[in-house]
Design a protein around this motif. Structure first.
Motif, PDB file in Angstrom:
ATOM      1  N   VAL A   1       0.833  -1.198   0.000  1.00  0.00           N
ATOM      2  CA  VAL A   1       0.000   0.000   0.000  1.00  0.00           C
ATOM      3  C   VAL A   1       0.867   1.246   0.000  1.00  0.00           C
ATOM      4  O   VAL A   1       0.692   2.151  -0.781  1.00  0.00           O
ATOM      5  N   GLU A   2       1.841   1.282   0.934  1.00  0.00           N
ATOM      6  CA  GLU A   2       2.776   2.405   1.022  1.00  0.00           C
ATOM      7  C   GLU A   2       4.146   1.837   1.383  1.00  0.00           C
ATOM      8  O   GLU A   2       4.246   0.775   1.988  1.00  0.00           O
ATOM      9  N   PRO A   3       5.210   2.554   1.070  1.00  0.00           N
ATOM     10  CA  PRO A   3       6.537   2.077   1.507  1.00  0.00           C
ATOM     11  C   PRO A   3       6.638   2.099   3.031  1.00  0.00           C
ATOM     12  O   PRO A   3       6.199   3.042   3.677  1.00  0.00           O
TER      13      PRO A   3
ATOM     14  N   ALA B   1       7.287  -8.838  16.428  1.00  0.00           N
ATOM     15  CA  ALA B   1       8.194  -7.728  16.121  1.00  0.00           C
ATOM     16  C   ALA B   1       8.386  -7.580  14.620  1.00  0.00           C
ATOM     17  O   ALA B   1       8.388  -6.458  14.089  1.00  0.00           O
ATOM     18  N   ILE B   2       8.542  -8.700  13.919  1.00  0.00           N
ATOM     19  CA  ILE B   2       8.807  -8.671  12.481  1.00  0.00           C
ATOM     20  C   ILE B   2       7.580  -8.234  11.696  1.00  0.00           C
ATOM     21  O   ILE B   2       7.668  -7.377  10.803  1.00  0.00           O
ATOM     22  N   TRP B   3       6.443  -8.804  12.009  1.00  0.00           N
ATOM     23  CA  TRP B   3       5.231  -8.525  11.246  1.00  0.00           C
ATOM     24  C   TRP B   3       4.473  -7.311  11.768  1.00  0.00           C
ATOM     25  O   TRP B   3       3.920  -6.538  10.986  1.00  0.00           O
ATOM     26  N   GLY B   4       4.447  -7.143  13.097  1.00  0.00           N
ATOM     27  CA  GLY B   4       3.693  -6.034  13.667  1.00  0.00           C
ATOM     28  C   GLY B   4       4.255  -4.679  13.291  1.00  0.00           C
ATOM     29  O   GLY B   4       3.506  -3.713  13.101  1.00  0.00           O
ATOM     30  N   SER B   5       5.588  -4.588  13.172  1.00  0.00           N
ATOM     31  CA  SER B   5       6.202  -3.311  12.801  1.00  0.00           C
ATOM     32  C   SER B   5       5.803  -2.885  11.390  1.00  0.00           C
ATOM     33  O   SER B   5       5.884  -1.701  11.051  1.00  0.00           O
TER      34      SER B   5
ATOM     35  N   PRO C   1      -3.021   0.552   6.491  1.00  0.00           N
ATOM     36  CA  PRO C   1      -4.425   0.843   6.836  1.00  0.00           C
ATOM     37  C   PRO C   1      -5.233  -0.426   7.074  1.00  0.00           C
ATOM     38  O   PRO C   1      -6.252  -0.397   7.767  1.00  0.00           O
ATOM     39  N   SER C   2      -4.806  -1.538   6.512  1.00  0.00           N
ATOM     40  CA  SER C   2      -5.522  -2.806   6.704  1.00  0.00           C
ATOM     41  C   SER C   2      -4.544  -3.960   6.505  1.00  0.00           C
ATOM     42  O   SER C   2      -3.464  -3.792   5.930  1.00  0.00           O
ATOM     43  N   VAL C   3      -4.945  -5.133   6.991  1.00  0.00           N
ATOM     44  CA  VAL C   3      -4.133  -6.340   6.881  1.00  0.00           C
ATOM     45  C   VAL C   3      -4.949  -7.407   6.173  1.00  0.00           C
ATOM     46  O   VAL C   3      -6.100  -7.680   6.554  1.00  0.00           O
ATOM     47  N   LYS C   4      -4.383  -8.011   5.145  1.00  0.00           N
ATOM     48  CA  LYS C   4      -5.082  -9.033   4.382  1.00  0.00           C
ATOM     49  C   LYS C   4      -5.035 -10.387   5.094  1.00  0.00           C
ATOM     50  O   LYS C   4      -4.132 -10.653   5.891  1.00  0.00           O
ATOM     51  N   GLY C   5      -6.019 -11.218   4.757  1.00  0.00           N
ATOM     52  CA  GLY C   5      -6.097 -12.539   5.379  1.00  0.00           C
ATOM     53  C   GLY C   5      -4.865 -13.386   5.104  1.00  0.00           C
ATOM     54  O   GLY C   5      -4.397 -14.124   5.977  1.00  0.00           O
TER      55      GLY C   5
ATOM     56  N   GLU D   1      -1.872 -12.402   4.786  1.00  0.00           N
ATOM     57  CA  GLU D   1      -0.783 -11.970   5.662  1.00  0.00           C
ATOM     58  C   GLU D   1      -0.918 -12.576   7.054  1.00  0.00           C
ATOM     59  O   GLU D   1       0.082 -12.987   7.664  1.00  0.00           O
ATOM     60  N   VAL D   2      -2.140 -12.625   7.572  1.00  0.00           N
ATOM     61  CA  VAL D   2      -2.370 -13.198   8.903  1.00  0.00           C
ATOM     62  C   VAL D   2      -1.995 -14.672   8.912  1.00  0.00           C
ATOM     63  O   VAL D   2      -1.340 -15.159   9.844  1.00  0.00           O
ATOM     64  N   VAL D   3      -2.390 -15.391   7.864  1.00  0.00           N
ATOM     65  CA  VAL D   3      -2.057 -16.814   7.779  1.00  0.00           C
ATOM     66  C   VAL D   3      -0.550 -17.011   7.736  1.00  0.00           C
ATOM     67  O   VAL D   3       0.004 -17.880   8.426  1.00  0.00           O
ATOM     68  N   GLN D   4       0.140 -16.191   6.945  1.00  0.00           N
ATOM     69  CA  GLN D   4       1.590 -16.343   6.846  1.00  0.00           C
ATOM     70  C   GLN D   4       2.289 -15.922   8.142  1.00  0.00           C
ATOM     71  O   GLN D   4       3.334 -16.485   8.488  1.00  0.00           O
ATOM     72  N   PHE D   5       1.721 -14.974   8.856  1.00  0.00           N
ATOM     73  CA  PHE D   5       2.257 -14.637  10.174  1.00  0.00           C
ATOM     74  C   PHE D   5       2.172 -15.846  11.106  1.00  0.00           C
ATOM     75  O   PHE D   5       3.125 -16.161  11.831  1.00  0.00           O
ATOM     76  N   LEU D   6       1.038 -16.535  11.098  1.00  0.00           N
ATOM     77  CA  LEU D   6       0.865 -17.714  11.944  1.00  0.00           C
ATOM     78  C   LEU D   6       1.817 -18.832  11.524  1.00  0.00           C
ATOM     79  O   LEU D   6       2.395 -19.521  12.383  1.00  0.00           O
ATOM     80  N   LEU D   7       2.019 -19.004  10.218  1.00  0.00           N
ATOM     81  CA  LEU D   7       2.977 -20.005   9.739  1.00  0.00           C
ATOM     82  C   LEU D   7       4.395 -19.641  10.170  1.00  0.00           C
ATOM     83  O   LEU D   7       5.173 -20.508  10.592  1.00  0.00           O
ATOM     84  N   PHE D   8       4.739 -18.367  10.079  1.00  0.00           N
ATOM     85  CA  PHE D   8       6.073 -17.920  10.487  1.00  0.00           C
ATOM     86  C   PHE D   8       6.275 -18.155  11.982  1.00  0.00           C
ATOM     87  O   PHE D   8       7.366 -18.581  12.417  1.00  0.00           O
TER      88      PHE D   8
END
Length: 280
Positions: free
Chosen positions: A32-34, A144-148, A154-158, A160-167
Motif C-alpha cells: 500500500v505504502e513504503p 516484532a517482524i510482522w507487527g512493525s 491501513p488494513s491487513v489481508k487474510g 498476511e495473517v495466515v503467513q504470520f501464523l505459519l512464520f
C-alpha cells in the motif's frame, strides 16, 4: 576469516539478518505504502540487543549452558555490555525518525521483552514458568517482524495473517529443535549430568519429535493450500518459501548425528530465516 565468521555467529548476526529479511518479506506482502526506512534498522538493533542481553544475563547465573556461544559472551562481557549500550543509543536516535504508530508499538513490545528478560533472569532455575520460554519467544519474535509492518498499514489481508501464523510456527519449531539438539548433545557428551530445564526435556525427545513432525506437515499443508486461495503471486511464493523453511528444519531433525557435528544444526537452523531472500 573463519574466526570472524564464528564471532559473527556467536553475536547472533545470522538471527539479526534473518529478522531483517523476514521483515522485508512481510513488507512486500502488502504494498500500500513504503514502510519507513528506519524500521528494519531499529528491528535489527532490537533483536541484537535482546539476544545479547539474554546471554549476558545467562552467563551470570550458576550452571549456565556450557556452549561455546555462552563462553564467548562470558569472556567478552564488559565489551559486549558497551556494544549493547551503543546499539541502544543508536536505536533511540533512530526512534525520532519513525512514525508515531511504530514508536508506540515498539514501546509496548519493548516493555514486554524487557519484562521477559528480567523474569527469566530472576526466576529459579527450574521454575515452571520457564517452560513458556520457547512459545513466548517465538510469538514475540514474529510479532516484532510482522507487527512493525502492520501498524504502518491501513488494513491487513487474510493471507498476511495466515503467513504470520505459519512464520510463528516455524520460529517455535526452530526453538524446540534447538532444545532437542542441545539435549541430544548433552546426553552424548555428559550422559551423567542433569539436563537443562526446558520444554524439550520436560516433554521428552519422542514427544518433541512428534510435535516437530506435525508442525512441519501442518506448515507445508497450509502454505500449499494458501496458494489456491490467493491471487497474489508474491503471497504464493512466500507461502511456498515458508513451507520450505519448515521442511529444512525437519531435515535437521531427521539426521541429528550429522547436524550435531560442529553445531551444524545452529548454522542451518538460524540460516533458514535467510531463505526469504530467495523470493524478494
Amino acid at each position: 576469516m573463519l574466526s570472524s565468521i564464528r564471532n559473527a555467529y556467536y553475536l547472533s548476526f545470522p538471527v539479526v539478518l534473518g529478522a531483517v529479511l523476514s521483515n522485508r518479506m512481510a513488507t512486500r506482502l502488502s504494498d500500500v505504502e513504503p514502510v519507513h526506512w528506519a524500521t528494519p534498522i531499529v528491528l535489527a538493533l532490537a533483536v541484537f540487543i535482546i539476544y545479547t542481553v539474554d546471554r549476558l544475563l545467562d552467563v551470570q547465573k550458576p550452571g549456565h549452558p556450557p556452549t561455546a556461544r555462552h563462553a564467548f559472551h562470558r569472556r567478552y562481557a564488559p565489551l559486549l555490555w558497551r556494544v549493547v549500550a551503543g546499539a541502544a543509543v543508536l536505536g533511540l536516535i533512530l526512534v525520532f525518525f519513525l512514525p508515531g504508530k511504530v514508536v508506540r508499538f515498539g514501546i509496548v513490545l519493548g516493555g514486554i521483552c524487557a519484562a521477559y528478560v528480567v523474569a527469566v533472569f530472576r526466576l529459579p532455575a527450574r521454575h515452571p514458568a520457564l517452560l513458556l520460554k520457547e512459545p513466548l519467544v517465538a510469538v514475540l519474535y514474529s510479532v516484532a517482524i510482522w507487527g512493525s509492518v502492520w501498524v504502518q498499514r491501513p488494513s491487513v489481508k487474510g493471507a498476511e495473517v495466515v503467513q504470520f501464523l505459519l512464520f510463528t510456527a516455524i520460529a517455535f519449531q526452530n526453538l524446540i529443535l534447538f532444545d532437542v539438539m542441545e539435549t541430544r548433545e548433552r546426553q552424548r557428551l555428559a550422559p551423567n549430568t542433569p539436563g537443562l530445564f526446558s520444554l524439550a526435556t520436560e516433554l521428552g525427545l519422542r514427544r518433541c519429535d512428534t510435535l516437530l513432525r506435525w508442525l512441519t506437515f501442518g506448515t507445508i499443508a497450509i502454505g500449499f493450500a494458501l496458494c489456491f486461495f490467493t491471487d497474489d503471486r508474491f503471497a504464493q511464493r512466500s507461502a511456498l518459501m515458508l513451507g520450505l523453511m519448515s521442511l529444512t528444519l525437519y531435515g535437521i531433525q531427521r539426521y541429528p548425528d550429522y547436524f550435531l557435528r560442529n553445531e551444524r544444526y545452529r548454522w542451518l537452523g538460524d540460516g533458514v530465516f535467510w531463505m526469504p531472500a530467495l523470493v524478494l
